[in-house]
Design a protein around this motif. Structure first.
Motif, PDB file in Angstrom:
ATOM      1  N   GLN A 180       0.832  -1.207   0.000  1.00 14.86           N
ATOM      2  CA  GLN A 180       0.000   0.000   0.000  1.00 14.86           C
ATOM      3  C   GLN A 180       0.867   1.258   0.000  1.00 14.86           C
ATOM      4  N   ARG A 181       1.948   1.239   0.755  1.00 15.77           N
ATOM      5  CA  ARG A 181       2.826   2.404   0.781  1.00 15.77           C
ATOM      6  C   ARG A 181       3.522   2.578  -0.565  1.00 15.77           C
ATOM      7  N   ALA A 182       3.884   1.469  -1.202  1.00 21.12           N
ATOM      8  CA  ALA A 182       4.505   1.556  -2.525  1.00 21.12           C
ATOM      9  C   ALA A 182       3.548   2.179  -3.533  1.00 21.12           C
ATOM     10  N   VAL A 183       2.308   1.733  -3.521  1.00 23.31           N
ATOM     11  CA  VAL A 183       1.305   2.276  -4.448  1.00 23.31           C
ATOM     12  C   VAL A 183       1.097   3.772  -4.190  1.00 23.31           C
ATOM     13  N   ARG A 249       8.065   2.715 -12.151  1.00 21.34           N
ATOM     14  CA  ARG A 249       8.272   2.115 -10.824  1.00 21.34           C
ATOM     15  C   ARG A 249       7.304   0.950 -10.631  1.00 21.34           C
ATOM     16  N   TYR A 250       7.844  -0.193 -10.225  1.00 18.51           N
ATOM     17  CA  TYR A 250       7.045  -1.391  -9.979  1.00 18.51           C
ATOM     18  C   TYR A 250       7.339  -1.924  -8.578  1.00 18.51           C
ATOM     19  N   ALA A 251       6.320  -2.493  -7.941  1.00 12.28           N
ATOM     20  CA  ALA A 251       6.496  -3.155  -6.646  1.00 12.28           C
ATOM     21  C   ALA A 251       6.040  -4.593  -6.802  1.00 12.28           C
ATOM     22  N   GLU A 281       9.307  -6.094  -3.324  1.00  5.41           N
ATOM     23  CA  GLU A 281      10.534  -5.509  -3.886  1.00  5.41           C
ATOM     24  C   GLU A 281      10.194  -4.342  -4.809  1.00  5.41           C
ATOM     25  N   MET A 282      10.819  -3.208  -4.576  1.00  3.25           N
ATOM     26  CA  MET A 282      10.676  -2.066  -5.483  1.00  3.25           C
ATOM     27  C   MET A 282      11.660  -2.222  -6.642  1.00  3.25           C
TER      28      MET A 282
END
Length: 421
Positions: A180-183, A249-251, A281-282
């Motif tokens: 969620q933080r990555a998004v 950017r991908y997670a 993983e980012m």
């Protein structure tokens, strides 16, 4: 793969990099020699082929008394062309093989040395002082009904485990929070394949010095990934990216598999060093000139997660001899593990510059319209090992564990209580 043109222009950069990594400097001279011979062989081949074409045209226009001599000349040139082509291809193959074995050029100011020669950049938070004897994460996990290594070993062997009850819920909460933080930070969530082709594994640099860590399925010629960095790097292989959309950017959320070759006797208790775990993983594709700043952003996002989980940690700049082949620089965040009295790695973030993109042929169009190789970066946002630090740092005397406030909404509870037996 390093840039041959840049190597020709500044060979001392690779020499310095090899020294920092503790690798052989003489590879620079071998590369330059092979490159020179390959280019000379290619020039000779192209010159002979041009002569061959010229003589071929002359044959059809020649007088009968000249034709036999021209045909003989054409035949001799044909043999020379084949020989020159073979020599050019052989030297090109030798050059490619040597290039594939050379690690990325490290960034300036990377510490020299090996695994113990890292530079501590910052220490955040003080290790907790307990007024009771703290339990280690495995004892806590067993009290909570969260970790079962005995049955893991029974089912799959050493370094396998079950996460059960609140253990499974804790991992899911942690990874969901990370995703969620990555998004929220602009990453596209991805659940990638965990089996990849050899060219993808090779392209990311994992089949060199660390090939012994990789699980392979020989019947299918596929590899189990040790990180979703591998399939995410291959996601755009052979493509030209839209420069206006960079950074991409991908997670990636995936299970990860590592043989842990050479780790016999190390971290055999608990879930610190295991064969299978889960991770968010980012992964980023960007312009090379933007990679340094993007690397610092990835590190900041990792630190933000650790701060939210209320863990004492330190940030370290990894020495050249401990860098993977693809990394030009790597920062680790290491959390304090009370029962071990030391910091242990929870996150890594690496700037791989254009090294992986060259191997996987990932490009974008510059302002002049010409395709250029992208830069790739990666960074851990959460993984199973984080459970170790959460349990040990937030434990209470009765074996219960206080859930960090930021994680409570994802887990649905404030405290993990020992199970009644």
């Amino acid at each position: 793969m390093i840039d041959l043109r840049a190597l020709r222009e500044a060979p001392d950069r690779l020499r310095a990099s090899q020294r920092i990594r503790g690798e052989d400097e003489s590879v620079v001279d071998r590369l330059l020699d092979l490159d020179s011979r390959r280019r000379a062989a290619l020039t000779r081949f192209e010159s002979l082929r041009a002569d061959q074409k010229s003589v071929g045209k002359s044959v059809s226009q020649a007088a009968p008394e000249e034709r036999d001599a021209l045909l003989a000349q054409a035949k001799a040139l044909s043999a020379e062309v084949k020989e020159a082509e073979a020599e050019s291809e052989r030297l090109a193959a030798d050059l490619d093989a040597l290039l594939a074995a050379v690690p990325n050029i490290v960034e300036e100011d990377v510490p020299a040395g090996g695994v113990d020669d890292f530079r501590v950049i910052e220490q955040v938070g003080a290790p907790r002082e307990f007024d009771f004897t703290p339990r280690d994460h495995l004892e806590l996990g067993e009290l909570l009904g969260a970790i079962d290594t005995e049955r893991g070993a029974k089912v799959a062997g050493a370094r396998f485990y079950f996460l059960t009850g609140v253990g499974a819920q804790l991992e899911l909460a942690l990874l969901n929070m990370a995703m969620q933080r990555a998004v929220a930070n602009g990453f596209v969530p991805v659940i990638p394949p965990v089996l990849v082709k050899p060219e993808t594994m090779e392209g990311t640099g994992f089949l060199g010095a660390h090939a012994a860590e990789v699980y392979r399925l020989p019947d299918d010629d596929l590899y189990l990934v040790g990180t979703s960095e591998v399939p995410l790097a291959g996601f755009h292989a052979g493509e030209i990216l839209d420069a206006a959309a960079l950074p991409n950017r991908y997670a990636g959320w995936s299970s990860c598999f590592r043989r842990e070759a050479g780790s016999y006797g190390k971290d055999t208790r608990g879930i610190i060093r295991v064969h299978q775990f889960n991770k968010v993983e980012m992964f980023v594709f960007t312009r090379p000139e933007d990679a340094h700043d993007e690397h610092l952003r990835l590190l900041a996002w990792e630190r933000e997660m650790l701060d939210l989980l209320e863990l004492p940690y330190r940030v370290v700049d990894i020495a050249g001899g401990d860098l993977g082949a693809s990394a030009a620089r790597k920062y680790d965040c290491e959390a304090w593990v009370p029962t071990q009295g030391r910091y242990r790695e929870l996150t890594s973030t690496s700037n791989c510059t254009d090294f992986q993109a060259r191997r996987l042929n990932i490009r974008y169009r510059g302002a002049d319209g010409r395709p250029r190789f992208a830069a790739t970066l990666n960074g851990t946002l959460a993984t199973t090992r984080w459970i170790v630090a959460i349990l040990e740092n937030h434990q209470r005397a009765d074996g219960s564990v206080v859930v960090p406030e930021a994680l409570r909404a994802h887990l649905g509870r404030d405290v993990l209580e020992p199970v009644r037996r």
